[in-house]
Write a protein that holds these residues in place. Sequence first.
Motif, PDB file in Angstrom:
ATOM      1  N   ILE A  46     135.497 -24.197 -78.933  1.00 22.17           N
ATOM      2  CA  ILE A  46     134.656 -24.905 -79.906  1.00 22.17           C
ATOM      3  C   ILE A  46     135.173 -24.672 -81.323  1.00 22.17           C
ATOM      4  CG2 ILE A  46     132.361 -24.965 -80.936  1.00 22.17           C
ATOM      5  CD1 ILE A  46     131.247 -24.352 -78.132  1.00 22.17           C
ATOM      6  N   CYS A  47     135.571 -23.440 -81.617  1.00 21.02           N
ATOM      7  CA  CYS A  47     136.100 -23.133 -82.954  1.00 21.02           C
ATOM      8  C   CYS A  47     137.429 -23.849 -83.193  1.00 21.02           C
ATOM      9  CB  CYS A  47     136.280 -21.633 -83.118  1.00 21.02           C
ATOM     10  SG  CYS A  47     134.731 -20.713 -83.238  1.00 21.02           S
TER      11      CYS A  47
ATOM     12  N   ALA B 143     134.767 -20.367 -74.308  1.00 19.07           N
ATOM     13  CA  ALA B 143     133.961 -21.469 -74.844  1.00 19.07           C
ATOM     14  C   ALA B 143     133.873 -21.387 -76.364  1.00 19.07           C
ATOM     15  CB  ALA B 143     132.564 -21.432 -74.226  1.00 19.07           C
ATOM     16  N   ILE B 144     133.603 -20.203 -76.881  1.00 22.72           N
ATOM     17  CA  ILE B 144     133.545 -20.017 -78.331  1.00 22.72           C
ATOM     18  C   ILE B 144     134.883 -20.354 -78.967  1.00 22.72           C
ATOM     19  CG2 ILE B 144     133.335 -18.271 -80.147  1.00 22.72           C
ATOM     20  CD1 ILE B 144     131.274 -16.866 -78.316  1.00 22.72           C
TER      21      ILE B 144
ATOM     22  N   LEU C 106     138.383 -26.759 -81.899  1.00 21.24           N
ATOM     23  CA  LEU C 106     138.083 -28.166 -82.173  1.00 21.24           C
ATOM     24  C   LEU C 106     137.490 -28.343 -83.567  1.00 21.24           C
ATOM     25  CD1 LEU C 106     136.539 -29.364 -78.783  1.00 21.24           C
ATOM     26  CD2 LEU C 106     138.733 -30.021 -79.760  1.00 21.24           C
ATOM     27  N   THR C 107     136.545 -27.481 -83.905  1.00 17.36           N
ATOM     28  CA  THR C 107     135.914 -27.570 -85.226  1.00 17.36           C
ATOM     29  C   THR C 107     136.942 -27.383 -86.330  1.00 17.36           C
ATOM     30  OG1 THR C 107     133.846 -26.682 -84.316  1.00 17.36           O
ATOM     31  CG2 THR C 107     134.136 -26.598 -86.716  1.00 17.36           C
TER      32      THR C 107
END
Length: 302
Positions: free
Chosen positions: A233-234, A229-230, A236-237
């Motif tokens: 998210i990273c 998950a981390i 995509l960011t």
Amino acid sequence: MDPIEFLLEPLRYAFMVRALITSLVAAIVCGLLSCWLVLVGWSLMGDAVSHAVLPGVVLAYIAGVPFAVGAVIFGFLAVALIGLVRDTSRVKEDAAIGIVFTTLFAFGLVLISVTPSDTDLNHIIFGNILGVGPDELVQIAVLAAFVFVVLVLKRRDFTLYAFDRVHAYAIGLNPRVLGATLLGLLALTAVVALQAVGVVLVVAMLIIPGATAYLLTDRFGRMLVLAPAISAICALTGLYVSYYADTAPGATMVLAQGAVFTLVYLFAPRQGLIGSRLVVARRRARDSSTPAVAEDTSGRPG
């Protein structure tokens, strides 16, 4: 620009959609595998395999076959050579890893320098996620799906191997086979992430998510959820930041992971450098106030 427009703007371009899918696929499978790499202590092995695939990619280009074929072959070759040097000489494993991966990486750089090409092969080193084509996306998805399924199906065996190899052997598992399987999955995962961030930064995607999750929880089951998950998210960011700030996508994604790790390292409630001290300070303050309350209560007339 409103938030919806902010999110949809990059997706108007087909190359950005492919980059988004590639980054998510690579991030999830790298994050999942990183949990075991962190526990087993294979950070340097991940670095070795990610660098060692470079000559395989260049030779695959020369032979006119998909990059993944050459990368997988040299990934397994690197693992085999490391084991050979370690088991047949007095050289220790860390030295064997350093010898093999630097030699193969240098071989790949030499091949790039002497190979006439209309394609800039340097993107193999630094990544070219915006240049992922439909065929390459299919290759990445197939390899990632295979790695993901094997990791999920064998997660209990791999976890036991990471924590207690003697117990794994005692209940009938073969630690050598489990270790070889993990190394093989590492080679395949390095190929998956290669297109996104290049051989130089693959090791970051293979280590940082697991290390970050390790600071957040003591339960391995939660680690297996937190790390992907981390990582996702990273990814995509980083991809969105790179689009609007015009920075290198792969490096920006890894930078996002590094930033999250730094925050967790500092402020995680139990393991954070600052967060753990704050928790201890609050606990001491609460404990110091408890006796006074108890004394006051005991002093009341019966």
